[in-house]
Scaffold this motif. Structure first.
Motif, mmCIF file in Angstrom:
data_model
loop_
_atom_site.group_PDB
_atom_site.id
_atom_site.type_symbol
_atom_site.label_atom_id
_atom_site.label_comp_id
_atom_site.label_asym_id
_atom_site.label_seq_id
_atom_site.Cartn_x
_atom_site.Cartn_y
_atom_site.Cartn_z
ATOM 1 N N ARG A 104 19.032 -44.845 13.754
ATOM 2 C CA ARG A 104 19.569 -45.248 12.454
ATOM 3 C C ARG A 104 18.476 -45.853 11.568
ATOM 4 N NH1 ARG A 104 24.670 -48.368 13.884
ATOM 5 N NH2 ARG A 104 25.511 -46.288 14.226
ATOM 6 N N ASP B 200 11.241 -52.158 -0.865
ATOM 7 C CA ASP B 200 12.689 -52.091 -1.054
ATOM 8 C C ASP B 200 13.359 -51.147 -0.053
ATOM 9 O OD1 ASP B 200 12.855 -53.911 -3.060
ATOM 10 O OD2 ASP B 200 12.796 -52.447 -4.698
ATOM 11 N N ASP B 201 12.573 -50.195 0.506
ATOM 12 C CA ASP B 201 13.171 -49.190 1.376
ATOM 13 C C ASP B 201 13.118 -49.627 2.832
ATOM 14 O OD1 ASP B 201 13.884 -47.028 -0.503
ATOM 15 O OD2 ASP B 201 11.752 -47.157 -0.981
ATOM 16 N N VAL B 202 14.098 -50.403 3.216
ATOM 17 C CA VAL B 202 14.099 -50.965 4.557
ATOM 18 C C VAL B 202 15.455 -50.783 5.213
ATOM 19 C CG1 VAL B 202 12.398 -52.746 4.035
ATOM 20 C CG2 VAL B 202 14.829 -53.186 3.646
ATOM 21 N N ALA B 203 15.449 -50.885 6.526
ATOM 22 C CA ALA B 203 16.708 -50.851 7.265
ATOM 23 C C ALA B 203 16.642 -51.901 8.352
ATOM 24 C CB ALA B 203 16.920 -49.474 7.879
ATOM 25 N N THR B 204 17.758 -52.571 8.575
ATOM 26 C CA THR B 204 17.812 -53.559 9.641
ATOM 27 C C THR B 204 19.094 -53.392 10.424
ATOM 28 O OG1 THR B 204 18.924 -55.171 8.222
ATOM 29 C CG2 THR B 204 16.520 -55.298 8.317
ATOM 30 N N GLN B 205 19.030 -53.710 11.707
ATOM 31 C CA GLN B 205 20.254 -53.796 12.499
ATOM 32 C C GLN B 205 20.057 -54.806 13.615
ATOM 33 O OE1 GLN B 205 22.122 -50.200 13.839
ATOM 34 N NE2 GLN B 205 23.709 -51.318 14.948
ATOM 35 N N ARG C 149 17.351 -39.327 0.865
ATOM 36 C CA ARG C 149 17.361 -40.558 1.640
ATOM 37 C C ARG C 149 18.792 -41.068 1.821
ATOM 38 N NH1 ARG C 149 13.618 -44.576 2.778
ATOM 39 N NH2 ARG C 149 12.370 -42.808 3.418
ATOM 40 N N ASP D 135 20.499 -38.899 4.324
ATOM 41 C CA ASP D 135 20.077 -39.245 5.690
ATOM 42 C C ASP D 135 20.761 -40.519 6.168
ATOM 43 O OD1 ASP D 135 18.398 -37.084 5.806
ATOM 44 O OD2 ASP D 135 16.586 -38.208 5.276
ATOM 45 N N ILE D 136 20.846 -41.496 5.278
ATOM 46 C CA ILE D 136 21.477 -42.765 5.639
ATOM 47 C C ILE D 136 22.955 -42.552 5.949
ATOM 48 C CG2 ILE D 136 22.186 -45.015 4.714
ATOM 49 C CD1 ILE D 136 19.424 -45.157 3.348
ATOM 50 N N VAL E 116 23.723 -41.372 9.460
ATOM 51 C CA VAL E 116 23.576 -42.265 10.615
ATOM 52 C C VAL E 116 24.419 -43.531 10.512
ATOM 53 C CG1 VAL E 116 21.244 -41.437 11.154
ATOM 54 C CG2 VAL E 116 21.528 -43.408 9.642
ATOM 55 N N LEU E 117 25.105 -43.748 9.401
ATOM 56 C CA LEU E 117 25.919 -44.959 9.263
ATOM 57 C C LEU E 117 26.990 -45.006 10.335
ATOM 58 C CD1 LEU E 117 26.599 -45.264 5.411
ATOM 59 C CD2 LEU E 117 25.241 -46.806 6.829
ATOM 60 N N PRO E 118 27.280 -46.192 10.848
ATOM 61 C CA PRO E 118 28.403 -46.284 11.786
ATOM 62 C C PRO E 118 29.721 -46.049 11.053
ATOM 63 C CG PRO E 118 27.462 -48.468 11.351
ATOM 64 C CD PRO E 118 26.603 -47.473 10.639
ATOM 65 N N ARG F 79 17.264 -52.706 -6.695
ATOM 66 C CA ARG F 79 17.417 -52.447 -5.271
ATOM 67 C C ARG F 79 18.872 -52.178 -4.953
ATOM 68 N NH1 ARG F 79 17.663 -55.554 -0.353
ATOM 69 N NH2 ARG F 79 16.440 -54.513 1.258
ATOM 70 N N ASP G 61 28.861 -52.510 9.207
ATOM 71 C CA ASP G 61 28.945 -53.014 10.573
ATOM 72 C C ASP G 61 27.597 -53.479 11.130
ATOM 73 O OD1 ASP G 61 30.179 -53.698 12.924
ATOM 74 O OD2 ASP G 61 29.907 -51.716 13.815
ATOM 75 N N GLY G 62 26.941 -54.395 10.441
ATOM 76 C CA GLY G 62 25.711 -54.980 10.981
ATOM 77 C C GLY G 62 24.439 -54.211 10.682
ATOM 78 N N THR G 63 24.583 -53.000 10.157
ATOM 79 C CA THR G 63 23.406 -52.227 9.772
ATOM 80 C C THR G 63 23.235 -52.340 8.273
ATOM 81 O OG1 THR G 63 23.927 -50.635 11.476
ATOM 82 C CG2 THR G 63 22.347 -49.939 9.810
ATOM 83 N N GLU G 64 22.006 -52.649 7.822
ATOM 84 C CA GLU G 64 21.796 -52.737 6.378
ATOM 85 C C GLU G 64 20.606 -51.891 5.969
ATOM 86 O OE1 GLU G 64 22.060 -56.617 4.462
ATOM 87 O OE2 GLU G 64 20.468 -55.951 3.116
ATOM 88 N N PHE G 65 20.817 -51.092 4.955
ATOM 89 C CA PHE G 65 19.737 -50.294 4.384
ATOM 90 C C PHE G 65 19.461 -50.760 2.969
ATOM 91 C CE2 PHE G 65 21.454 -47.437 7.575
ATOM 92 C CZ PHE G 65 20.313 -46.912 8.153
ATOM 93 N N GLY G 66 18.178 -50.886 2.649
ATOM 94 C CA GLY G 66 17.791 -51.130 1.266
ATOM 95 C C GLY G 66 17.144 -49.875 0.720
ATOM 96 N N MET G 67 17.343 -49.595 -0.551
ATOM 97 C CA MET G 67 16.726 -48.420 -1.163
ATOM 98 C C MET G 67 16.190 -48.796 -2.527
ATOM 99 S SD MET G 67 19.695 -45.597 -0.630
ATOM 100 C CE MET G 67 18.689 -44.189 -1.060
#
Lengths: 403, 403
Positions: free
Chosen positions: A275, A304-309, B73, B76-77, B80-82, B94, B100-106
């Motif tokens: 993910r 700015d283009d980041v992902a965290t989990q 992008r 793609d996100i 894969v998102l839950p 931004r 659900d705990g996953t965070e994407f920044g773009m």
């Protein structure tokens, strides 16, 4: 030459032997498959000088003989033949394949120009077919793909006592797995440890195709220039030319004394890495921050283009550890494990990390006959020529970090 | 801007609009998807100057606004998102996607540089969505792929009275199919026949994606330079730039007076052609010998490398006929029919052959409301501007022979 065989069996045999056909060859006869019929058996063989594949199946053989036919064409024909019995015959230089009203004619290749197939090396011992296929699949992931470093494109088989140890490394990953091994005789058992470096792609192909044979008999012929390895089971036989040289020793690579240890759910971690890796450009890392609060934070991307989990992870032996991996390498490693929970031994930023199944939870089928478990502290290297000091039956995968 | 939406709905909407994203573009903003939230609706739009795709879905919109985000992008996100609810928000430049705990920044793209999306052309009438998708699929097979002959890369829609006639040709095949058409009003109905040439690939894509909408509303805007066609249903809207010009008239191409007629099983013939074509090298023909004994003999290949198969085929109107086709073209044509039995009208060697479903056996769902059937003798050409003389609701496919 004349024989009759069910389409399914014929197509399977041709398909199996065709795996040894070179995709392109300047030598036309190497594009051929050799069919030999006689005494109620049909043998189909293919050869590309690096590997030979041969399969033996039952057939009604009305008249014995041999013929060399264009392999891809025969493969294509087998795919479209109607189900039911197939009759094949050679008349002069023309080979015909007939089934239920469909008839194919094929021109043949000059049999006398076909090279002699390598003979099966003398049997050395045997291994459970399914466990062998699994182990090869797990280890081959770490083999290199760079043909300019041929040694690293191999999987090394070490046959020693009652164990076969498989290892592979491309310098960024190092994988080791042991499976049970039954020496052919007391004589081979007393030979001491023997190493053979088999091209990973060929070994993977052979092991997978033999996975349902029950037992695979392994032969080694180290006398001939370069050496040969043979894999045989269920009428199928694959002979592969060995690579020269041997893998760099893993020495103390798996000695992780003083490492922090994290336990994670393999499936959840795999999904999370896949993910967050969406925002990781080529060769940019996925970072993992393990901390004492029972969590690991995965991060990828820049600006700015980041992902965290965040995921649950039990860390011991340290307050916090941050590691960073090439996401493709990390996913390769995670996907190689069958266990539901993984143990990650972490030496900290920039250092290698050791992945293994959590003791007693690995999903492999061959049990743990020698009673040793990952992390018991005695699985730390082969020390060169000494026999059998890597006493783990599980997969160990060491992965370098991206820094 | 802030909204909340279920992952499945979000992923579907983004996926649908992303079909209009250019695969490569020198204009970065065209790689963007425009998200507009407000009043409980989320609109996602993509545009590549040739076509625009726009979809409207329900969403909890906490605050209204628009944002242009990198399309691939986001796609793609979404993949894969839950599963579960997804929260999106724009803060400065931004854009964040959280689930659900996953965070994407773009990082976002400059909204003000994005071109104005074409407006939906005024509704002209409507067509059954499933029948339209089927018909476009059947006809588009015959459209050309050669971009240097742009006219031949289109599917021509003729809207006339209560019928839509679709036709396409690459000079080697000519396919025509009619479906029921419901003019928007008496005014549009009395306009007379109107032609629109729509790029086949775009039309196929639009028709397929709308296939489950029940009814597709079709709009035409012929005033603007080049013209636009709009296809709308179920909150989705596709606007496609029309091609200039029109297809060569099929004139008397479908007039097969004096032809011999063969009836064949479509499935068996398709399988047999695929089979014998294995030995047909590129552009070498598959020959069909129809004879009075109720059989057709398929042959392909040359010299020793040949394939033959015999199939039942009822021939009338001649003692024997031999025809020869490019196997790929013949398979394209055969695969386009849904009917179990096909009628082949044969003028002999080197002449065109007309394929149609055997009367009363076509598998299409839109019935035969006008009562006409293929082969009734009055379906022989559009004669230019005259309205509706092609009175067939089935697929007609004329295929040139290889000689």
């Amino acid at each position: 030459m004349e024989f009759r065989i069910e389409r399914t069996a014929f197509a399977e045999a041709v398909g199996w032997a065709a795996r040894a056909l070179p995709s392109r060859t300047p030598v036309p006869v190497l594009g051929g498959l050799l069919l030999a019929a006689g005494a109620g058996r049909l043998t189909v063989s293919g050869f590309d000088f690096e590997a030979a594949a041969r399969i033996d199946v039952d057939a009604e053989t009305a008249s014995a003989g041999q013929v060399l036919v264009p392999g891809r064409r025969l493969l294509d024909i087998c795919r479209v033949l109607p189900d039911g019995p197939v009759s094949c015959a050679l008349s002069g230089t023309r080979f015909t394949v007939e089934a239920d009203g469909t008839e194919f004619g094929m021109s043949t290749l000059p049999r006398e120009e076909y090279p002699a197939l390598p003979s099966q090396p003398s049997a050395y011992g045997s291994v459970d077919a399914a466990a062998f296929a699994t182990a090869v699949g797990q280890v081959a992931v770490a083999a290199g793909r760079d043909e300019t470093l041929p040694v690293l494109t191999g999987v090394q088989l070490r046959l020693d006592g009652d164990s076969m140890t498989l290892s592979a490394s491309d310098r960024y990953r190092y994988a080791v797995r042991r499976v049970g091994w039954k020496p052919e005789s007391d004589a081979t058992a007393s030979d001491g440890a023997v190493d053979a470096l088999v091209p990973a792609r060929r070994l993977l192909d052979a092991a997978r195709s033999l996975a349902r044979c029950g037992v695979v008999r392994v032969g080694l012929d180290r006398a001939a220039g370069g050496g040969l390895a043979g894999f045989e089971g269920g009428g199928m036989r694959s002979v592969v030319r060995l690579l020269d040289g041997r893998l760099p020793k893993y020495g103390s690579l798996f000695d992780m004394a003083g490492a922090a240890v994290a336990e994670v759910e393999c499936g959840a971690l795999t999904e999370a890495v896949r993910r967050v890796a969406v925002v990781a450009e080529a060769s940019s890392p996925v970072r993992m921050d393990f901390s004492g609060d029972g969590c690991v934070l995965l991060r990828a991307g820049f600006g700015d283009d980041v992902a965290t989990q965040r995921l649950p992870a039990v860390l011991s032996g340290a307050q916090e550890v941050t590691v960073a991996f090439n996401p493709a390498y990390l996913l390769d490693a995670l996907n190689s494990f069958e266990a539901p929970r993984l143990r990650m031994e972490l030496l900290g930023a920039g250092q290698r990390t050791l992945l293994s199944a959590v003791a007693g939870e690995d999903g492999s089928k061959d049990g743990s006959e020698d009673g040793s478990e990952v992390g018991s502290g005695d699985g730390s290297g082969d020390g060169g020529a000494e026999a059998g000091s890597a006493s783990h039956r599980h997969l160990l995968m060491s992965v370098k970090q991206l820094v």
